[in-house]
Design a protein around this motif. Structure first.
Motif, short mmCIF file in Angstrom:
data_model
loop_
_atom_site.label_atom_id
_atom_site.label_comp_id
_atom_site.label_asym_id
_atom_site.label_seq_id
_atom_site.Cartn_x
_atom_site.Cartn_y
_atom_site.Cartn_z
N TRP A 19 6.17 2.27 -5.45
CA TRP A 19 6.28 2.05 -4.01
C TRP A 19 4.96 1.58 -3.41
O TRP A 19 4.34 2.24 -2.59
N ALA A 20 4.54 0.40 -3.84
CA ALA A 20 3.38 -0.29 -3.25
C ALA A 20 2.16 0.64 -3.14
O ALA A 20 1.69 1.14 -4.15
N ASP A 21 1.67 0.88 -1.92
CA ASP A 21 0.42 1.61 -1.75
C ASP A 21 0.51 3.09 -2.12
O ASP A 21 -0.52 3.77 -2.21
N ASP A 132 8.23 -1.01 -0.30
CA ASP A 132 8.34 -2.21 -1.13
C ASP A 132 8.52 -1.75 -2.56
O ASP A 132 7.56 -1.60 -3.31
N TYR A 133 9.77 -1.50 -2.94
CA TYR A 133 10.08 -0.96 -4.27
C TYR A 133 9.76 -1.97 -5.36
O TYR A 133 10.30 -3.07 -5.36
N GLY A 134 8.86 -1.61 -6.26
CA GLY A 134 8.43 -2.52 -7.30
C GLY A 134 7.19 -3.31 -6.94
O GLY A 134 6.65 -4.03 -7.77
N GLY A 135 6.71 -3.14 -5.70
CA GLY A 135 5.51 -3.85 -5.26
C GLY A 135 4.24 -3.17 -5.74
O GLY A 135 4.27 -2.06 -6.26
N SER A 136 3.13 -3.84 -5.53
CA SER A 136 1.83 -3.31 -5.93
C SER A 136 0.98 -3.01 -4.70
O SER A 136 1.44 -3.15 -3.57
#
Length: 205
Positions: A19-21, A132-136
């Motif tokens: 989940w991103a951050d 943002d599921y899968g985000g960095s």
């Protein structure tokens, strides 16, 4: 522990890489392990979202340093250093996810058992984006990894466990597929990827 013994130090990165951050804490401890080596009394751990499973490790530590993404209500990307009794309070002030509830319970349980580390430090960053599921990590948060490691190394030196730059590769703290460069390379562009899902982690029926 005898007065002459070196304090046992646990450095934890907690959060959820998906989940991103929320992955800030884990990325920090990964980077610390990759760039530096420490005396044998130091344990570096990807605590992820394990919650109470971390209790035995926390109980064994004399000094605990935690990296995490924490909602302080600051400007996105702001870094904060919190010490001592303030750590549980900050982690519970505005929970972003279940992992923070779980880790707050870890600290409360260790205190109840009389096994809370004598020194607590939280190095936390205000997230930019979580949904943002899968985000960095977003750029503002990623930029805080270096300053976070500097703060961590200052504390570790104070605890008698100074960092030494690595001359060779470090063992990974988690799966190689989770390495940030690999993880980011597998992510479709923002224009192509659904903000609330990622085909890498969703079952297709």
């Amino acid at each position: 522990m005898s007065a002459s013994a070196s304090p046992r130090v646990l450095v934890l990165g907690i959060g959820n890489l998906l989940w991103a951050d929320e992955g800030f804490g884990v990325r920090c401890v990964e980077a610390l392990a990759e760039r530096f080596e420490f005396p044998e009394q130091v344990t570096l751990m990807d605590g992820g979202t394990q919650g109470l499973y971390l209790l035995p490790y926390v109980e064994e530590a004399d000094c605990l340093l935690v990296f995490d993404a924490v909602d302080y209500g600051d400007a996105p990307g702001t870094l904060r250093e919190v010490c001592g009794a303030e750590v549980p309070r900050f982690m519970g002030a505005k929970k972003m996810s279940l992992h923070q509830t779980g880790f707050q319970e870890v600290l409360a349980s260790a205190e109840l058992l009389g096994r809370l580390p004598r020194e607590l430090v939280l190095i936390g960053c205000q997230p930019v984006e979580l949904e943002d599921y899968g985000g960095s990590l977003r750029d503002e948060v990623k930029a805080m990894i270096g300053p976070s490691l500097e703060l961590a190394c200052e504390w570790l030196a104070r605890w008698g466990a100074p960092a030494s730059p690595r001359s060779s590769g470090a063992p990974r703290l988690n799966e190689s597929s989770l390495a940030m460069d690999v993880y980011e390379a597998g992510r479709p562009s923002e224009a192509e990827a659904c903000r609330f899902g990622d085909a890498r982690f969703l079952n297709e029926d």
